[in-house]
Design an enzyme around this catalytic site. Structure first.
Site, short mmCIF file in Angstrom:
data_model
loop_
_atom_site.label_atom_id
_atom_site.label_comp_id
_atom_site.label_asym_id
_atom_site.label_seq_id
_atom_site.Cartn_x
_atom_site.Cartn_y
_atom_site.Cartn_z
N ASP A 86 0.84 -1.21 0.00
CA ASP A 86 0.00 0.00 0.00
C ASP A 86 0.88 1.26 0.00
O ASP A 86 1.90 1.31 0.70
CB ASP A 86 -0.85 -0.04 1.28
CG ASP A 86 -2.09 0.82 1.20
OD1 ASP A 86 -2.51 1.18 0.09
OD2 ASP A 86 -2.67 1.13 2.28
N HIS A 87 0.47 2.27 -0.75
CA HIS A 87 1.12 3.60 -0.70
C HIS A 87 2.64 3.57 -0.79
O HIS A 87 3.32 4.19 0.05
CB HIS A 87 0.73 4.34 0.58
CG HIS A 87 -0.70 4.80 0.59
ND1 HIS A 87 -1.13 5.86 -0.18
CD2 HIS A 87 -1.77 4.34 1.25
CE1 HIS A 87 -2.44 6.02 0.02
NE2 HIS A 87 -2.85 5.11 0.87
N HIS A 182 -7.30 9.53 5.49
CA HIS A 182 -6.74 8.41 6.26
C HIS A 182 -6.72 8.73 7.75
O HIS A 182 -6.51 9.88 8.14
CB HIS A 182 -5.27 8.18 5.85
CG HIS A 182 -5.10 7.63 4.48
ND1 HIS A 182 -4.34 8.27 3.53
CD2 HIS A 182 -5.55 6.51 3.90
CE1 HIS A 182 -4.34 7.55 2.41
NE2 HIS A 182 -5.08 6.48 2.61
N GLY A 183 -6.89 7.70 8.57
CA GLY A 183 -6.69 7.86 10.01
C GLY A 183 -7.81 8.61 10.69
O GLY A 183 -7.67 9.05 11.83
N HIS A 211 -10.06 4.97 -0.43
CA HIS A 211 -9.12 5.06 0.70
C HIS A 211 -9.77 5.85 1.84
O HIS A 211 -10.71 6.61 1.61
CB HIS A 211 -7.84 5.79 0.27
CG HIS A 211 -6.89 4.92 -0.50
ND1 HIS A 211 -5.71 4.47 0.02
CD2 HIS A 211 -6.97 4.40 -1.75
CE1 HIS A 211 -5.09 3.72 -0.87
NE2 HIS A 211 -5.83 3.67 -1.97
N GLY A 212 -9.25 5.64 3.05
CA GLY A 212 -9.73 6.43 4.19
C GLY A 212 -11.15 6.06 4.56
O GLY A 212 -11.98 6.92 4.85
N ALA A 235 -7.57 0.59 7.45
CA ALA A 235 -6.35 0.39 8.24
C ALA A 235 -6.58 0.80 9.69
O ALA A 235 -6.41 0.01 10.62
CB ALA A 235 -5.19 1.18 7.64
N THR A 236 -7.03 2.04 9.88
CA THR A 236 -7.16 2.58 11.24
C THR A 236 -8.06 1.71 12.12
O THR A 236 -7.75 1.42 13.28
CB THR A 236 -7.72 4.02 11.17
OG1 THR A 236 -6.87 4.77 10.31
CG2 THR A 236 -7.74 4.68 12.54
P1 13P Z 1 -8.27 4.40 7.14
O1 13P Z 1 -7.13 5.07 7.83
O2 13P Z 1 -9.47 5.29 7.06
O3 13P Z 1 -8.57 3.07 7.71
O4 13P Z 1 -7.83 4.20 5.61
C1 13P Z 1 -6.88 3.23 5.27
C2 13P Z 1 -6.43 3.31 3.87
O5 13P Z 1 -7.03 3.95 3.02
C3 13P Z 1 -5.21 2.55 3.55
O6 13P Z 1 -4.74 2.80 2.27
#
Ligand code: 13P
Length: 284
Positions: A86-87, A182-183, A211-212, A235-236
């Site tokens: 990722d990223h 994100h986050g 994403h996010g 992810a978060t």
């Molecule tokens: P979150 O931080 O909102 O969970 O997003 C994660 C993400 O987009 C990873 O690429």
């Protein structure tokens, strides 16, 4: 040992009739997170990407461990998963992933001027395709921080630039910045729906990536999936669940529990978070 590519995951998900494919961050291949996620995916018969950023992988046990932890779980649980880098903003990290058999990668050239983002994305796509790997690419800048120390600049994609990017860079999946962050753990989302409609109309066959997603209201997630977002990243929510699970096992204790007790609590918390994600992404 090659892992499944993004193409194979998307195809397998389509043949199961899955609405969208979750992409779940596994913190560099943390075995407790990978195991908890894979058990819930198996129980629901859902295909998924299991992701990590280069910084998470490098600050944990390295690229081979990231791949191995997921391949072990794939064999053990018979589950349809692929490691996804990722990223990666440095093509060298993508080359390291491809060299150990990771077949799903994201090049994040969002900090580059458009022409450079196109040129580097295109060269990454060519190298990845030579080994059967798929490439996701970002345009605009998705806000918030994915890793500690990262700059947080947010800038929504411009539709004319998106059209040029898709035509010239030709990524396999497209992650446009549409106002998600994100986050983020809650609060008002500021998705630009007019922009989303325009991108959906202009994207051709290229699947879109959200994403996010942590903290986005369910109705927004459903609406974006209905409009064509095919890969949905979390992810978060998973990281928070894991650490909260560890903390819960230690709360109010005066003695030190056995590792198994603490890790079981973390796995349970992750499994519950995965169930919430699957409810949002795969059920309507
Ligand atoms: P979150 O931080 O909102 O969970 O997003 C994660 C993400 O987009 C990873 O690429």
């Amino acid at each position: 040992m090659n892992s499944l590519s993004g193409f194979e995951i998307l195809d397998a998900a389509s043949s199961r009739g899955q609405r969208a494919v979750p992409c779940i961050d596994v913190a560099g291949g943390n075995p407790d997170i990978v195991d908890a996620v894979c058990r819930r995916l198996t129980a629901s018969d859902v295909c998924a990407f299991l992701s990590s950023t280069p910084a998470s992988i490098d600050s944990y046990l390295g690229m081979e461990h990231f791949r191995d932890s997921i391949e072990l779980a794939r064999r053990r649980h018979g589950v349809c998963v692929a490691p996804h880098l990722d990223h990666a903003d440095d093509p060298a990290a993508i080359d390291r992933a491809l060299a150990v058999g990771v077949r799903s990668v994201m090049f994040d050239g969002s900090a580059l001027p458009l022409a450079d983002n196109i040129a580097v994305t295109r060269s990454v796509v060519e190298r990845a395709h030579a080994v059967g790997a798929s490439v996701e690419a970002e345009l605009g800048a998705i806000g918030g921080k994915e890793d500690p120390g990262e700059a947080s600049i947010a800038e929504n994609v411009r539709p004319d630039e998106a059209t040029r990017f898709l035509r010239e860079a030709r990524p396999d999946l497209f992650a446009p910045a549409i106002g998600t962050v994100h986050g983020r753990r809650g609060g008002e989302a500021s998705i630009d729906w007019t922009l989303v409609d325009r991108l959906v109309a202009d994207r051709g066959d290229t699947p879109l990536v959200l994403h996010g997603t942590t903290g986005l209201p369910a109705e927004d997630v459903h609406r974006l999936i209905d409009l064509g977002f095919r890969k949905v990243n979390y992810a978060t929510m998973i990281r928070d669940a894991y650490v909260a699970g560890l903390a819960r096992a230690l709360e109010g204790r005066t003695d030190l529990p056995r590792p198994q007790e603490v890790l079981a609590s973390a796995r349970t918390a992750v499994a519950e978070a995965v169930d919430r994600i699957l409810q949002l992404v795969t059920v309507r």
